[in-house]
Design an enzyme around this catalytic site. Structure first.
Site, short mmCIF file in Angstrom:
data_model
loop_
_atom_site.label_atom_id
_atom_site.label_comp_id
_atom_site.label_asym_id
_atom_site.label_seq_id
_atom_site.Cartn_x
_atom_site.Cartn_y
_atom_site.Cartn_z
N ARG A 66 -0.26 5.70 -12.17
CA ARG A 66 -0.34 5.50 -10.72
C ARG A 66 0.93 4.79 -10.28
O ARG A 66 1.15 3.63 -10.59
CB ARG A 66 -1.58 4.67 -10.36
CG ARG A 66 -1.78 4.44 -8.86
CD ARG A 66 -3.12 3.73 -8.63
NE ARG A 66 -3.35 3.51 -7.21
CZ ARG A 66 -3.02 2.40 -6.55
NH1 ARG A 66 -2.44 1.40 -7.21
NH2 ARG A 66 -3.27 2.27 -5.27
N LYS A 126 -6.22 -2.75 -4.61
CA LYS A 126 -6.06 -1.85 -3.48
C LYS A 126 -6.51 -2.58 -2.21
O LYS A 126 -7.67 -2.94 -2.06
CB LYS A 126 -6.90 -0.59 -3.67
CG LYS A 126 -6.43 0.30 -4.82
CD LYS A 126 -7.22 1.58 -4.87
CE LYS A 126 -6.92 2.50 -3.72
NZ LYS A 126 -7.60 3.81 -3.81
N SER A 130 -11.55 10.43 -5.72
CA SER A 130 -12.18 9.17 -5.34
C SER A 130 -13.23 9.41 -4.26
O SER A 130 -13.06 10.28 -3.40
CB SER A 130 -11.13 8.19 -4.80
OG SER A 130 -10.17 7.89 -5.78
#
Length: 431
Positions: free
Chosen positions: A46, A144, A115
């Site tokens: 990521r 996040k 997600s």
């Protein structure tokens, strides 16, 4: 790995990278190696800040690492890089490219993760070609900024609403994993619980063990199952401890207290050899066969009165039977030892056949006992699962083309790392 080859156990401990935790002189690949050594089963790269060339170079390095270690490599969001490096999969969020568009670009063989935070998003993702879901944040997280929490009931409802596996994400630590038990997830996805830790390998080992303990022992994990072969000791019944302690318990009846080392030595012997050893070292006035008979009495008494099933096993066996799955037993233990326990627990009525190594004339290191069970059930190896706590027996089953559910038992813990990697599913209960 193709999407069709992905198993639930590949999602057990899903590491998502974050280079902000990197120490000076340490590369992301270095940290990922430690994570894989600790039991990580999938890695997602990521990178929201790297330029294309640097992202591509990093992706190539991690793809090579994951490929060499036999675990899937996933790229977050960037479909072009995922395709260019030949990643095993791509993961997208709700704000990224739509799942159906990703599937069109990536093709049917690439693993696609999506997600989701509610049932509607989850159901839509599955409809659009997702192979698994990442659901969260299930706990508060700093990884996040825009992540909102998904409560336990929503997580459970999502798991029940889709047929694809669900991984919990967001704020998960080794301390709060247990709060996710019963939700229906097949694994967890974490960042800081791995990469922010001083000892990454050790952290992953603990995360693996804690995650394995919350996985359900239900029939949903066993796809296309028509036949099931169950081991007894350490698998259906929590009984291995008596084999470890029977010699010591017999000696205690005669006023002799042994230590753990003696227990380990006796455990490695046959009943006959244990009788000779005890006679030569502790009870010279007793015949070895009398001692062996006494040890056997201790074992039989345990099965008749005290032995209990492993958590979830009775429910699993009942459910499989209700679903029309043929069930058999294949065990190294003699029939007259374990049958009183099966009868007391009401389990004997669920099995279509029972095979013991003594009666078959071969150990479970050989295929004969499994072949006889297959013949009785009338099922092919590819549609038959074997539930085992012993690595050597599981290897025999796998060599015949059967799928294996690895059942953790403390007495075989030294084989567990190898066992869970070769198995098709994992059951870790009562430890």
């Amino acid at each position: 790995m193709k999407s069709s080859e992905m198993k639930n156990k590949d999602l057990l401990l899903y590491a998502v990278t974050d280079r902000k935790w990197l120490k000076d002189g340490v590369t992301l690949a270095d940290e990922c190696k430690k994570a894989i050594d600790g039991g990580v089963t999938m890695i997602q790269l990521r990178e929201k800040e790297l330029g294309y060339d640097d992202f591509l170079a990093q992706a190539k390095e991690l793809k090579t690492l994951c490929q060499s270690r036999g675990i899937p490599f996933i790229v977050n969001d960037n479909v072009q890089i995922a395709i260019e490096v030949g990643a095993d999969g791509i993961h997208v969020g709700q704000e990224d490219m739509h799942a159906d568009d990703v599937r069109k670009l990536a093709g049917k063989d690439m693993i696609l993760g999506v997600s989701a935070q509610n049932v509607e998003e989850a159901v839509t993702a599955e409809k659009n070609g997702a192979d698994y879901l990442g659901v969260g944040a299930v706990f508060p997280t700093s990884s996040k900024d825009d992540a909102s929490e998904v409560d336990f009931e929503t997580l459970k409802e999502i798991c029940q609403s889709v047929s694809i596996p669900v991984v919990a994400i967001g704020g998960i630590t080794e301390d709060n994993i247990k709060e996710l038990k019963g939700s229906g997830i097949v694994g967890i996805s974490v960042i800081s619980a791995i990469f922010a830790q001083e000892d990454i390998k050790d952290a992953c080992e603990r995360l693996c063990a804690n995650t394995e303990r919350i996985l359900p022992a239900d029939s949903s994990a066993y796809k296309d199952i028509k036949g099931a072969i169950f081991d007894i000791d350490g698998t259906v019944i929590d009984s291995m401890k008596i084999w470890d302690k029977a010699g010591l318990m017999f000696l205690e009846k005669h006023g002799i207290k042994g230590d753990d080392d003696l227990g380990k030595r006796l455990f490695a012997m046959t009943i006959g050899d244990a009788g000779k050893y005890i006679q030569e070292n502790f009870l010279p006035n007793m015949k070895p066969e009398e001692i062996s008979a006494g040890v056997n009495d201790v074992i039989r008494g345990f099965y008749i009165n005290d032995a209990q099933p492993k958590e979830g096993m009775i429910e699993l066996i009942k459910t499989l039977k209700e679903e029309g799955v043929k069930l058999t037993v294949a065990t190294s233990t003699d029939r007259d030892v374990f049958m009183p326990c099966l009868e007391r627990l009401g389990l004997d009525k669920y099995f279509d056949g029972i095979f013991t190594c003594t009666e078959v004339g071969h150990s479970k290191a050989e295929p004969e006992i499994f072949n006889q069970a297959l013949e009785l059930m009338g099922t092919s190896p590819k549609e038959t699962w074997v539930f085992e706590d012993g690595l050597y027996s599981a290897k025999t089953a796998k060599s015949l083309g059967m799928k294996v559910a690895a059942v953790y038992d403390e007495t075989s813990r030294h084989d567990w790392d190898e066992f869970r990697l070769m198995a098709d599913a994992i059951i870790r209960i009562n430890d």
